[in-house]
Design an enzyme around this catalytic site. Sequence first.
Site, PDB file in Angstrom:
ATOM      1  N   CYS A  38       0.226  -4.275  -2.490  1.00  0.00           N
ATOM      2  CA  CYS A  38       0.188  -2.899  -1.974  1.00  0.00           C
ATOM      3  C   CYS A  38       0.007  -1.929  -3.140  1.00  0.00           C
ATOM      4  CB  CYS A  38       1.492  -2.609  -1.228  1.00  0.00           C
ATOM      5  SG  CYS A  38       1.651  -0.927  -0.598  1.00  0.00           S
ATOM      6  N   SER A  40       1.488   0.861  -3.649  1.00  0.00           N
ATOM      7  CA  SER A  40       2.733   1.472  -4.132  1.00  0.00           C
ATOM      8  C   SER A  40       3.249   0.794  -5.398  1.00  0.00           C
ATOM      9  CB  SER A  40       3.824   1.399  -3.061  1.00  0.00           C
ATOM     10  OG  SER A  40       3.429   2.106  -1.929  1.00  0.00           O
ATOM     11  N   HIS A  43       1.464   2.165  -8.393  1.00  0.00           N
ATOM     12  CA  HIS A  43       1.949   3.462  -8.881  1.00  0.00           C
ATOM     13  C   HIS A  43       3.048   3.265  -9.936  1.00  0.00           C
ATOM     14  CE1 HIS A  43      -0.590   5.450  -6.127  1.00  0.00           C
ATOM     15  NE2 HIS A  43       0.159   5.327  -5.045  1.00  0.00           N
ATOM     16  N   HIS A  59       7.261  -5.237  -2.516  1.00  0.00           N
ATOM     17  CA  HIS A  59       8.132  -4.664  -1.491  1.00  0.00           C
ATOM     18  C   HIS A  59       7.628  -4.994  -0.098  1.00  0.00           C
ATOM     19  CE1 HIS A  59       4.788  -2.001  -2.025  1.00  0.00           C
ATOM     20  NE2 HIS A  59       4.996  -1.585  -0.788  1.00  0.00           N
ATOM     21  N   CYS A 164       5.464  -3.603   5.272  1.00  0.00           N
ATOM     22  CA  CYS A 164       5.071  -2.302   4.704  1.00  0.00           C
ATOM     23  C   CYS A 164       3.905  -1.695   5.454  1.00  0.00           C
ATOM     24  CB  CYS A 164       4.759  -2.387   3.204  1.00  0.00           C
ATOM     25  SG  CYS A 164       4.182  -0.803   2.524  1.00  0.00           S
TER      26      CYS A 164
END
Length: 364
Positions: A38, A40, A43, A59, A164
């Site tokens: 993902c 995220s 980041h 996650h 997610c």
Amino acid sequence: MKAAILYETNQPLVIEEVELDPPKKGEVHVKIGAAGVCRSDLHFMHGDAIIQTPAILGHEGAGTVLDVGEGVTSVKPGDDVILSFVPNCGRCPYCLTGRANLCDLHGATSGTLFDGTNRLHIGDQYITPMGKVGCFAQEAVVPETGCILLPKGFPLPQAALIGCSVTTGVGAAMYNAEITPGSTVAVFGVGGVGLNVIQGARLLGASKIIAVDIHQSKLEFASKFGATNTVDASSGDPVAKVKELTDGLGADYTFEVFGSSETVLNAYHSVKKGGQVIIVGIAPVTATAAIDPVSLVRFERTVKGCYYGSARPNIDMPTMVTLYKSGQIDIDGLITREYSLDEINQAYKDIDTTEIGRGVITKF
Ligand SMILES: [Zn+2]
Ligand SMILES: [Zn+2]
């Protein structure tokens, strides 16, 4: 056990042996079976979001229960589970009012488990598990409320995505916007989460679903999930194009699913009078977006943040499981690449260059 560790931003993750202590009271030891690649996590790797290092990212996961700590009753060894990266305490004002995705205790203990300590370490160096999950590893110890029981035989890669992108995207359409049949929708950014906003909007009966992105290949892919129109934002003004496609009005609902000031403003200016702008993407920590308050008032627009699909993970993820099983949402088609944990740095290179749908780590 083996894990991918983030030591420094803008450096490759390091695959290394890590010690994992047994689960304490209210915790569950899980063997990871699938972990989604993902944006995220990226980041954190780029330093656009902050996490205490060393850290184990990941996650969007699912796995099989190996062992449970004292007092755990909702799962047992051998059960397959989705991992939620917002496990909830069940006692704070947000949990008690049905907004478990905003749990105070989870926020107050970010970087550790609920008791403020960690099970992951190399010698005496403790390691942060992202979202109390940290599934870029062979195993994890997570809170019991972060385990959502799966029906027997449910495929783990599909389950991981429910952890997610599916819940975040479909949930944004279903639980946050509560899209009404016949309405018009524009989705800015059609990566893994954006595609799920699109299929959520389709499921709720939107009459027009406009996918907006700068990659033509992503736009073509979005059509498979229910986008009725596409706008290539790399050529021309996407706001003007969305208005053109909605009889000059703008869309009833616009979703920002990329995470930048520019896409937030584009989503804002593309919504009709009285419409809703739902911000789903996580922008860099320093980002701001200058919205003119006059248009906000005169056009009665609503701007809403949406975290984790505004879903209650323990109740709404089983709904996603049911929607998948009944063929109403497509998760199989989202999974376009599979990797082993050893290939994780390549997986994150691919997300920047050839991201269509979702990559999933399936070998650990
Ligand atoms: Zn994610
Ligand atoms: Zn709580």
